[in-house]
Write a protein that holds these residues in place. Structure first.
Motif, PDB file in Angstrom:
ATOM      1  N   ASP A  17       0.813  -1.215   0.000  1.00  0.00           N
ATOM      2  CA  ASP A  17       0.000   0.000   0.000  1.00  0.00           C
ATOM      3  C   ASP A  17       0.849   1.270   0.000  1.00  0.00           C
ATOM      4  N   LEU A  18       2.104   1.151   0.418  1.00  0.00           N
ATOM      5  CA  LEU A  18       2.986   2.321   0.445  1.00  0.00           C
ATOM      6  C   LEU A  18       3.268   2.872  -0.943  1.00  0.00           C
ATOM      7  N   LEU A  19       3.221   2.020  -1.956  1.00  0.00           N
ATOM      8  CA  LEU A  19       3.507   2.490  -3.312  1.00  0.00           C
ATOM      9  C   LEU A  19       2.520   3.572  -3.735  1.00  0.00           C
ATOM     10  N   GLU A  20       1.245   3.358  -3.443  1.00  0.00           N
ATOM     11  CA  GLU A  20       0.240   4.360  -3.790  1.00  0.00           C
ATOM     12  C   GLU A  20       0.423   5.637  -2.981  1.00  0.00           C
ATOM     13  N   LYS A  21       0.905   5.510  -1.768  1.00  0.00           N
ATOM     14  CA  LYS A  21       1.127   6.683  -0.916  1.00  0.00           C
ATOM     15  C   LYS A  21       2.370   7.455  -1.364  1.00  0.00           C
ATOM     16  N   ARG A  25       0.892   8.575  -8.755  1.00  0.00           N
ATOM     17  CA  ARG A  25       0.703   8.588 -10.215  1.00  0.00           C
ATOM     18  C   ARG A  25       1.538   7.512 -10.893  1.00  0.00           C
ATOM     19  N   LEU A  26       2.748   7.324 -10.388  1.00  0.00           N
ATOM     20  CA  LEU A  26       3.651   6.322 -10.956  1.00  0.00           C
ATOM     21  C   LEU A  26       3.098   4.914 -10.764  1.00  0.00           C
ATOM     22  N   SER A  27       2.594   4.618  -9.584  1.00  0.00           N
ATOM     23  CA  SER A  27       2.061   3.275  -9.341  1.00  0.00           C
ATOM     24  C   SER A  27       0.779   3.056 -10.146  1.00  0.00           C
ATOM     25  N   GLU A  28      -0.051   4.085 -10.279  1.00  0.00           N
ATOM     26  CA  GLU A  28      -1.264   3.941 -11.096  1.00  0.00           C
ATOM     27  C   GLU A  28      -0.896   3.631 -12.544  1.00  0.00           C
ATOM     28  N   HIS A  40       2.368  -6.499  -6.046  1.00  0.00           N
ATOM     29  CA  HIS A  40       2.390  -5.076  -6.384  1.00  0.00           C
ATOM     30  C   HIS A  40       3.476  -4.393  -5.567  1.00  0.00           C
ATOM     31  N   GLY A  41       4.697  -4.885  -5.701  1.00  0.00           N
ATOM     32  CA  GLY A  41       5.829  -4.352  -4.971  1.00  0.00           C
ATOM     33  C   GLY A  41       6.645  -3.390  -5.817  1.00  0.00           C
ATOM     34  N   VAL A  42       7.705  -2.882  -5.224  1.00  0.00           N
ATOM     35  CA  VAL A  42       8.569  -1.916  -5.906  1.00  0.00           C
ATOM     36  C   VAL A  42       9.186  -2.525  -7.159  1.00  0.00           C
ATOM     37  N   PHE A  43       9.728  -3.733  -7.055  1.00  0.00           N
ATOM     38  CA  PHE A  43      10.348  -4.358  -8.224  1.00  0.00           C
ATOM     39  C   PHE A  43       9.322  -4.601  -9.329  1.00  0.00           C
ATOM     40  N   ASP A  44       8.100  -4.978  -8.953  1.00  0.00           N
ATOM     41  CA  ASP A  44       7.041  -5.196  -9.941  1.00  0.00           C
ATOM     42  C   ASP A  44       6.710  -3.891 -10.652  1.00  0.00           C
ATOM     43  N   MET A  45       6.656  -2.807  -9.882  1.00  0.00           N
ATOM     44  CA  MET A  45       6.346  -1.508 -10.456  1.00  0.00           C
ATOM     45  C   MET A  45       7.431  -1.080 -11.442  1.00  0.00           C
ATOM     46  N   ALA A  48       7.191  -3.132 -14.631  1.00  0.00           N
ATOM     47  CA  ALA A  48       6.052  -2.714 -15.445  1.00  0.00           C
ATOM     48  C   ALA A  48       6.341  -1.393 -16.163  1.00  0.00           C
ATOM     49  N   LEU A  49       6.949  -0.443 -15.464  1.00  0.00           N
ATOM     50  CA  LEU A  49       7.275   0.841 -16.096  1.00  0.00           C
ATOM     51  C   LEU A  49       8.270   0.652 -17.233  1.00  0.00           C
ATOM     52  N   ASP A  50       9.258  -0.203 -17.024  1.00  0.00           N
ATOM     53  CA  ASP A  50      10.250  -0.477 -18.053  1.00  0.00           C
ATOM     54  C   ASP A  50       9.591  -1.120 -19.278  1.00  0.00           C
ATOM     55  N   GLU A  51       8.700  -2.066 -19.043  1.00  0.00           N
ATOM     56  CA  GLU A  51       7.994  -2.702 -20.156  1.00  0.00           C
ATOM     57  C   GLU A  51       7.032  -1.722 -20.816  1.00  0.00           C
ATOM     58  N   GLY A  52       6.412  -0.864 -20.021  1.00  0.00           N
ATOM     59  CA  GLY A  52       5.522   0.150 -20.579  1.00  0.00           C
ATOM     60  C   GLY A  52       6.269   1.104 -21.494  1.00  0.00           C
ATOM     61  N   LEU A  53       7.452   1.497 -21.070  1.00  0.00           N
ATOM     62  CA  LEU A  53       8.271   2.394 -21.885  1.00  0.00           C
ATOM     63  C   LEU A  53       8.601   1.745 -23.229  1.00  0.00           C
ATOM     64  N   THR A  54       8.832   0.450 -23.205  1.00  0.00           N
ATOM     65  CA  THR A  54       9.187  -0.270 -24.423  1.00  0.00           C
ATOM     66  C   THR A  54       7.979  -0.556 -25.314  1.00  0.00           C
TER      67      THR A  54
END
Length: 112
Positions: A17-21, A25-28, A40-45, A48-54
């Protein structure tokens, strides 16, 4: 390491839950990317961002402004995993501080 007992050095997001806090915007954004999440941890986030960028059709402005930071976050994630694999928790801890700082920067520089 024993025959039945295995010792591990690992990094864990103790409260997802800390990721949303910390990075709302980044976690969303990260968890809207259609990849399979174990948690839904830091490494997962970061993954996902790295794959999203690609693979995602993000705006040019987002790719230009956030892309280098996302790539750096992915590099730091990999470096943490390598430090843990080498049984170097001190280095992993130092890198985790750098990763969280990079995520702070990405949250501040969030671009639609």
């Amino acid at each position: 390491m024993g025959e039945a007992l295995q010792i591990r050095v690992s990094a864990v997001t103790w409260n997802e839950d800390l990721l949303e806090k910390l990075w709302p915007r980044l976690s969303e954004l990260a968890f809207s990317i259609p990849v399979r999440f174990e948690k839904h941890g830091v490494f997962d986030m970061v993954k996902a961002l790295d794959e999203g960028l690609t693979f995602m059709d993000w705006s040019t402005a987002r790719k230009e402004k956030m892309g280098p930071g996302i790539r750096e976050a992915a590099r730091l994630k990999k470096a943490i995993e390598e430090a843990l694999a080498a049984w170097d928790p001190r280095a992993a801890n130092k890198l985790s501080d750098q990763l969280e700082s990079m995520l702070d920067t990405l949250e501040q520089n969030f671009t639609e």
